[in-house]
Design a protein around this motif. Structure first.
Motif, short mmCIF file in Angstrom:
data_model
loop_
_atom_site.label_atom_id
_atom_site.label_comp_id
_atom_site.label_asym_id
_atom_site.label_seq_id
_atom_site.Cartn_x
_atom_site.Cartn_y
_atom_site.Cartn_z
N PHE A 189 0.79 -1.22 0.00
CA PHE A 189 0.00 0.00 0.00
C PHE A 189 0.83 1.28 0.00
O PHE A 189 0.60 2.17 -0.80
CB PHE A 189 -0.95 0.00 1.21
CG PHE A 189 -1.99 1.07 1.15
CD1 PHE A 189 -3.09 0.94 0.34
CD2 PHE A 189 -1.85 2.22 1.89
CE1 PHE A 189 -4.04 1.94 0.26
CE2 PHE A 189 -2.78 3.22 1.83
CZ PHE A 189 -3.89 3.09 1.01
N SER A 190 1.82 1.36 0.88
CA SER A 190 2.55 2.62 1.06
C SER A 190 3.59 2.88 -0.02
O SER A 190 3.67 4.00 -0.54
CB SER A 190 3.22 2.64 2.43
OG SER A 190 2.23 2.58 3.43
N LEU A 191 4.41 1.90 -0.35
CA LEU A 191 5.46 2.12 -1.36
C LEU A 191 4.88 2.49 -2.73
O LEU A 191 5.43 3.36 -3.40
CB LEU A 191 6.38 0.90 -1.47
CG LEU A 191 7.35 0.73 -0.31
CD1 LEU A 191 8.18 -0.53 -0.49
CD2 LEU A 191 8.25 1.94 -0.16
N PRO A 192 3.78 1.86 -3.18
CA PRO A 192 3.21 2.30 -4.46
C PRO A 192 2.70 3.74 -4.45
O PRO A 192 2.52 4.34 -5.50
CB PRO A 192 2.06 1.32 -4.69
CG PRO A 192 2.45 0.11 -3.93
CD PRO A 192 3.18 0.61 -2.73
N ARG A 193 2.49 4.34 -3.27
CA ARG A 193 2.04 5.73 -3.18
C ARG A 193 3.18 6.73 -3.32
O ARG A 193 2.94 7.93 -3.41
CB ARG A 193 1.35 5.97 -1.83
CG ARG A 193 0.03 5.27 -1.70
CD ARG A 193 -0.60 5.50 -0.36
NE ARG A 193 -0.91 6.91 -0.13
CZ ARG A 193 -1.53 7.37 0.92
NH1 ARG A 193 -1.92 6.54 1.87
NH2 ARG A 193 -1.78 8.64 1.07
N VAL A 194 4.42 6.26 -3.33
CA VAL A 194 5.57 7.15 -3.46
C VAL A 194 5.56 7.76 -4.87
O VAL A 194 5.36 7.05 -5.86
CB VAL A 194 6.90 6.39 -3.22
CG1 VAL A 194 8.10 7.27 -3.52
CG2 VAL A 194 6.95 5.87 -1.81
N ARG A 195 5.79 9.06 -4.91
CA ARG A 195 5.79 9.76 -6.19
C ARG A 195 6.93 9.26 -7.08
O ARG A 195 8.05 9.07 -6.62
CB ARG A 195 5.97 11.26 -5.92
CG ARG A 195 5.56 12.14 -7.05
CD ARG A 195 5.64 13.60 -6.66
NE ARG A 195 4.79 13.88 -5.53
CZ ARG A 195 5.16 14.61 -4.49
NH1 ARG A 195 6.37 15.10 -4.41
NH2 ARG A 195 4.32 14.84 -3.50
N ASP A 196 6.65 9.00 -8.35
CA ASP A 196 7.63 8.51 -9.33
C ASP A 196 8.33 7.24 -8.86
O ASP A 196 9.54 7.09 -8.99
CB ASP A 196 8.69 9.57 -9.65
CG ASP A 196 8.09 10.83 -10.26
OD1 ASP A 196 7.05 10.71 -10.93
OD2 ASP A 196 8.64 11.91 -10.05
#
Length: 179
Positions: A106-113
Motif C-alpha cells: 500500500f505505502s510504497l506504491p504511493r511514493v511519487r515517481d
C-alpha cells in the motif's frame, strides 16, 4: 496468523528450501523484527517536533514509539547529552507482518515517481534498511495536519546469513526491488 505469514509458510518456505538446499527447517530465513526510526536533528531547538514524530510513528506502527536521546554532547550541533533527537519503535510477530504487508502493498506504491527500491540497503549479514523521504505515504498520516515532512528508516532484521538469501526472502514476500 496474518495473510502474509500464511504466504510465507505456504509458498516462500518451500521455494527458499528448494533454492538454497536447506537440510533443516530452522535454516530457512525468516523475519526477526522490523525497526522504524525517525531522526530529528532540529528537535534540539523545537520540542514540538519530537511530540509530533512520536505521535506519527505510533500511528504508523500501531505501537507506542520511544524517544531516542543524544549519547554525547556536540557543540557544533548545539546538542547536549540526553537531549531528544528522534524516536523509534521495534515491531515483532503479528504487528511486524501487518506493517510489512502495509509497506509493500500500500505505502510504497504511493511514493511519487516510484520505480522500485534499490538493493544497496543490505548490510552483509542479511538485514535490509530502507530510507523513506516522506512519512506521509502511510495511510494513517493525515497530510493536511502535517507541519513538516519527516524522513524515516525501516530496518528489516532477518535470520538470513547472506544478502543473497535475504534478498530472495524479501523478493518472494513482494518487496519491489529495481530491475
Amino acid at each position: 496468523m496474518t495473510r502474509l505469514e500464511k504466504i510465507y509458510n505456504e509458498k516462500v518456505v518451500p521455494e527458499l528450501a528448494k533454492e538454497f538446499g536447506y537440510k533443516s527447517s530452522m535454516q530457512i530465513p525468516r523475519f526477526k523484527s522490523i525497526s522504524l526510526n525517525i531522526g530529528l536533528g532540529e528537535a534540539s531547538q523545537n520540542h514540538k517536533l519530537i511530540d509530533e514524530a512520536v505521535d506519527d510513528l505510533t500511528r504508523i506502527a500501531c505501537q507506542k514509539a520511544v524517544i531516542t536521546r543524544a549519547k554525547k554532547s556536540i557543540a557544533a550541533f548545539k546538542l547536549r547529552e540526553g537531549q531528544p533527537v528522534g524516536c523509534r519503535v521495534t515491531l515483532r510477530r503479528d504487528t511486524m507482518w501487518d506493517f510489512y504487508d502495509k509497506l509493500v502493498n500500500f505505502s510504497l506504491p504511493r511514493v511519487r515517481d516510484f520505480r522500485g527500491i534499490p538493493d544497496r540497503g543490505f548490510d552483509g549479514r542479511g538485514n535490509f534498511t530502507l530510507g523513506l523521504k516522506e512519512h506521509s505515504i502511510f495511510p494513517e498520516i493525515d497530510i493536511d495536519k502535517v507541519d513538516s515532512v519527516k524522513g524515516m528508516n525501516v530496518t528489516i532484521v532477518t535470520t538470513a546469513t547472506s544478502d543473497k538469501e535475504s534478498k530472495m526472502l524479501l523478493t518472494l514476500l513482494g518487496m519491489p526491488f529495481k530491475k
